[in-house]
Design an enzyme around this catalytic site. Structure first.
Site, PDB file in Angstrom:
ATOM      1  N   SER A  21      -5.195  -7.873   8.454  1.00 12.40           N
ATOM      2  CA  SER A  21      -4.418  -6.857   8.585  1.00 12.40           C
ATOM      3  C   SER A  21      -3.745  -7.378  10.092  1.00 12.40           C
ATOM      4  O   SER A  21      -4.246  -7.450  10.931  1.00 12.40           O
ATOM      5  CB  SER A  21      -5.040  -6.007   8.563  1.00 12.40           C
ATOM      6  N   ASP A  69       0.603  -1.403   0.067  1.00 13.18           N
ATOM      7  CA  ASP A  69       0.197  -0.145   0.168  1.00 13.18           C
ATOM      8  C   ASP A  69       0.636   1.081  -0.101  1.00 13.18           C
ATOM      9  O   ASP A  69       1.089   2.183  -0.969  1.00 13.18           O
ATOM     10  CB  ASP A  69      -1.262   0.509   1.115  1.00 13.18           C
ATOM     11  N   ARG A  88       0.310   6.110  18.372  1.00 16.76           N
ATOM     12  CA  ARG A  88       0.260   6.344  17.332  1.00 16.76           C
ATOM     13  C   ARG A  88       0.978   7.610  17.717  1.00 16.76           C
ATOM     14  O   ARG A  88       1.407   9.241  17.166  1.00 16.76           O
ATOM     15  CB  ARG A  88      -1.358   6.712  16.868  1.00 16.76           C
ATOM     16  N   ASP A 142      -7.233   4.923  12.561  1.00 14.20           N
ATOM     17  CA  ASP A 142      -5.668   5.113  13.113  1.00 14.20           C
ATOM     18  C   ASP A 142      -5.063   6.526  12.299  1.00 14.20           C
ATOM     19  O   ASP A 142      -4.788   7.289  12.446  1.00 14.20           O
ATOM     20  CB  ASP A 142      -4.150   3.956  12.157  1.00 14.20           C
TER      21      ASP A 142
END
Lengths: 426, 426, 426, 426
Positions: free
Chosen positions: A181, A17, A96, A125
């Site tokens: 994922s 990606d 994050r 996210d």
């Protein structure tokens, strides 16, 4: 269409990606710098760097953020017993803010006009990254390909990405994509999407990457002890291995090793994302699970009852929500976490634990604080306690309850005969 | 001193303490009726009755309160995920309102002037019983020997009780007293006092009465499933045993059997009693532990995010505190529990579980409610979702955050360079 | 009976009750020191000193605690908008920690073995004083005559006190006792008891001591402005009087003068005491009422929405409860107030007010903080705002609501036809 | 571009904006029905109907929603003491669910494919309307011209609307537009935008439409009384006018008349909109202000302390937030309001009030509930109260506080000498 221009710092993962995004950004006319944060994930950073540069990144930055991740994000969450919806320990959420701060810092230093990421448009996210960007640098411009129609309609399926990768000279690994994922850092690994989207599908045994299945964990329990100061772990003792750890990163990594070995820290839940969609996720958080058990236990011995109750109801719940929703660089986070130190001043002591096949069993704890008093607690000795005081306490506590009961009785709503007061029969 | 008079209903256990209290009350001039509640404890009720009558009780009442205990107390607590100080499932607290109501009911019917109990002056149970008495019958008179100086100074040690028992013709079993106290009902058993008063003493293996040690539990996992309606369990399926249970009491008892077998539901904590003393307690709550895991999990699939958040922060925490502190028959309990039904309307579905050596592992869940939507949740298909909407959402969410960041930057307090904003470094 | 002994520091008021207590303590064999705190009440301290010494006090201590009362108790309560049960501004509660600290400090310095006070056994102040004493000096011994049977049975009515006063040579003023009790300090005056115990009795006009009745206040409004820094008042401007005040005590006293003149700050309520008894109280808090209005208003302009919401729900409510219940010297107070500074960092600016016959009307406010943005707020200009963002925001916000509505419709519980969903019809 | 098609139900106000939207929707190819809700605003509904039909609406619907507005929205908010950010009584927020439900009901009945409104893209009302639409009919399609670029760029200023109105034959009143916007219903009127966007601008005297300025209100106070049952007003007595009202709508309208006459119910604030923008608003809520004062006061006399505290912290705050943010047709609203009845069961009685120049003064209250007990409350008689009980209560309350103080002293952190513990000095 004329080429867009400017310099973009792209959060790069080395995967299909973000490699395609890198190439696409170049195609759009941007100059692209690739950014990776080392937050403890298992990754071939060297290979990722080579790939980024091969695809066309002008520069590559790898920032080692493991220490600040542990000391500035994980440890306050441990102090506050953070947990989302009773079960999730917030492993992705915690990483994050650190990654976003690293990116904004590099973007500022390297004169980037934009930052970009490869998060999808339905997840948490994207929100966490972007709110952090804006909280740190409110005028930053963010390119979010998976929310741009010109990108997401062009790359509507995996095959379109593969075709574009081939056309753009992006190396594609031959390994078959896993049917889910993952996101990994030193706190945890998450699994979602793909076959996990059916919440009634049991995750296959080979999905779990970090933690030994309880069934396969050692038949012999292992005892450890953790010492805390102000609610922070300052020493981990592992007698079987004749090891002691005192550095916070070392302590966390050693707890990870222990949890992975003993089958501790797997969960499988359906959670509520910030955007209001329900989502199924599986997580492995070995060290964090052990640390949480120990910290919660020590608070029983060392934290005042009322502080604990207020902290649980407000600080723990609100800080957890703030973390999950990506509101770390906000005034409410600053407000809420300002109360952590006062809540943990007395959380000093040692917890002894037994690890065995998925179980973290507390087998003892002690503290120099003195808020627990054997004499006072004892059922066998008075220890300076006057039992008659309790009579007074109960009489005073019952004043308003008696008044209420008298009123009920006057109205014919007395509790004895009013089983339906409960409203809870099956 | 002239004899006191009147009829007392005594909460009788059959043990040394309440037998001595029975004899002492008679000695003081009271007529005594003995009361026992069957809340599922393992007990020889027949022997207790004989003993009470032998010691001098004029009447003996055994009330079977198991069903109302399960349906009126335990199940609402399951619906509300009640838990005290993160760990304790409130097994003793839940039984007290039922027992107190039974006593007040018998006392009213049998014309008793007083009720009495054998709780000590430092514990929670005296408070729970008495506040319940007063909430049901505000003019009830309560005799609490362990808080009366004429009693507790006379019976200052176990030997004084034994001497009095011998003098009063109270049969004393020759079995050596265990170095801890227990309280048992069908929800749990508790252990406290004695050697447990040192919180660093690991409970001896032979203390645990109900639950097999995880080390000794079966090597083979067992799968079960539980169906819920409005947050209440309505069917338990145990395929290995080819059994299904649909009655709430049967379901709870069968879950107890499963938990005991598989080593599920032991805890060891230091908790904060209502009177402000810290106390060490160990508990075995096998079925309740499994049921809680299942219920919390199903809420992930079926409960709206905002309802869940509000319920967790207010209803769960406040109802748990109310239960622990013995405030069941109060206006605040009526207020708080009135919101349970609206919170559980959508909690319908089935949770599948694997039980193994102390672990309750969720392996799948499904629901007819439809609040979870695979298409909507999916990372692979758009499912009617417009990714650009999220851009708008994030922009709006960031408005106040950007304003705050701009103000910080103007003042030189920008987040990027202000690591100390965290205030959380080790 | 043999005389008791030791030195007692008595909280002395100069009135009949504490003068009798003073004499009684001496009669019991104690040596008594008298203590008065100047917290801004109108009082002839010289006369009180003479009386105390005449009655037999060995020493007399007058401590001026006005500044610490304002800066350490009142101002944090202003910052946190403290209020009890929606109406009461906590004037008595705020003074107690300061007075108790003064007493413990003098008692320690002067070698007193005991402290004593004249509070009755049903009120809040006994609890506030004693919990403060114990929080500061846990081994202090407290003599509470109004809770000692040998005292309260001997002095069962006012006449018994008068007789004892006469016998003990205590001067009794000839003024007829008012049919209510008062407590005064620079924050407020309270009225309770006596004729006020009937909650349907309107307080007589001549009861109110501090504040002009709105009916008698000036016909002409007066404008003032207050400047705040970090939520604390730093400048009061009174243009009509050509005055400015910058010292916190001066600001508070000047606001008192203004409120008293303009009829601002009276309340009349039934409140719930800590011991669970309902009680009727009337209060005059002139300056505090103006200051609260100004502070709350400025927060609208300068405080982040989420900080405000969390602060209101947790800090304001919990700190107010802590103050009311006398839990100032406790870990939970330390915990809760540790979050005040982070909540007030941006509360900087000026509020302009009009005072008129009981009304405090905000007529304008400004701030350098910049969290309010006219352009952004404007309904007339876009100001960089993208209206389409709101569409995305609403779509995302509606995801879970739509899902819930769909489920309702499937079950036939759709909102349109389900007016009874409200459950709120008259 | 080909014409769009389908039938739209437009929320029509009769003003310039929604008349232009009506014409514009027709221009786009839609068939338009106009909808007006009578929620008590002063409006010439007949003229509005004529105008709508003249501009081109195919049908016009006027729904009288005053009664359901009062009984289903306003009264529950009164019961729950709803208030937003300490000051705003939520007048606009309360009307939106009723209007939205009326629209969805008419749209369903009349076969409309769309609903539409004229709210701007920065305000709260767009959110409140649309979330209500989706909560009632999740598949409804909503046309929001002020968020559609083809509309808002075409009509960027007032002159563009005027030009379009002239071209479309829309009658434009010659009265000069006021330099602010208003929203009116029987609960209140709001003023915002225009000159009010500077928060330091004092609203001009002629802006306030409903309420007499306190300066101009009668010099003579007026006394009234309000009787409540279960927290709902059931009788208003106005002796001066020799009037009594018992119908809820009549009560509310009569209170409005009283408040308008006596200058009661104006506020001027800066509030935080749901989208995170700060906004200045002025409001006049005459009757609601009086009713709130009375209801809060009666709760002092009739509501249990703990119910009140829990209700204030959770129900009041969360329901207010839900109303403000337009989350009325949601599961969390259903959850939160399900607890209202249990909170108000005892709120029965009469409050007597004096109205005078902006002041609502409570002058007495009584109740048949009996939770207030003069004897028990009295400072002059014991009333069955044992003062020694309080000693026990305080001793038990102090247990954990003493333990904490002892620990502090051991560490040298004793309260006496640690003024800095406060952390609150100026």
């Amino acid at each position: 269409m004329s080429a867009k221009s400017g310099r973009v710092l792209l959060a790069y993962s080395g995967g299909l990606d973000t490699s395609c995004i890198l190439a696409w950004l170049i195609e759009q006319g941007y100059e692209v710098y690739a950014f990776m944060a080392d937050v403890g994930q298992e990754e071939d950073f060297k290979a990722a760097e080579e790939k980024a540069l091969k695809v066309g990144a002008k520069k590559f930055f790898l920032e080692d953020m493991r220490r600040e991740f542990v000391t500035e994000l994980i440890m306050p969450a441990v102090q506050a017993n953070c947990i989302y919806e009773n079960v999730y320990l917030l492993g992705t959420s915690l990483a994050r803010p650190v990654i976003a701060r690293g990116m904004i810092s590099v973007a500022a230093r390297e004169g980037c006009d934009y930052v970009s990421h490869g998060c999808t448009g339905k997840g948490n996210d994207q929100v966490r990254f972007e709110l952090a960007f804006y909280g740190l640098k409110p005028d930053i411009k963010v390119i979010t390909p998976w929310r741009l129609p010109e990108f997401y309609t062009r790359f509507a399926g995996r095959q379109a990405l593969l075709d574009f990768a081939e056309a753009s000279g992006i190396p594609v690994t031959q390994t078959k994509a896993k049917p889910w994922s993952t996101d990994e850092n030193l706190f945890h690994i998450s699994y979602e999407a793909g076959i996990l989207e059916d919440p009634d599908t049991t995750p296959p045994a080979d999905m779990w990457k970090l933690i030994t299945a309880p069934e396969d964990a050692p038949q012999t329990p292992e005892n450890i002890s953790i010492e805390f100061k102000a609610g922070l772990p300052i020493k981990l003792s592992v007698p079987d291995a004749k090891k002691e750890y005192t550095d916070p990163v070392d302590i966390f990594l050693a707890l990870n090793t222990l949890g992975r070995k003993h089958g501790i820290g797997r969960i499988d839940i359906v959670e509520n994302r910030f955007i209001g969609v329900k989502s199924r996720g599986c997580y492995e958080s070995p060290g964090a699970t052990i640390l949480r058990t120990a910290h919660v236990d020590l608070e029983g011995l060392t934290l005042d009852r009322n502080v604990r109750a207020l902290r649980d109801q407000f600080l723990t719940i609100e800080f957890s929500k703030i973390l999950y929703n990506g509101h770390f660089f906000t005034p409410e986070r600053e407000f809420i976490t300002s109360a952590i130190p006062a809540s943990q001043r007395t959380v000093n002591g040692v917890v002894r634990l037994k690890l065995y096949k998925g179980n973290t069993v507390v087998i003892g704890r002690h503290s120099p604080e003195g808020l627990y008093d054997e004499q006072e607690s004892s059922m066998d000795v008075l220890g300076g306690f006057e039992p008659t005081d309790t009579s007074g306490f109960i009489q005073i506590e019952s004043i308003r309850i008696k008044k209420w009961a008298q009123a009920n009785i006057r109205k014919g709503q007395a509790g004895v005969d009013a089983a339906d007061v409960y409203g809870t029969r099956l």
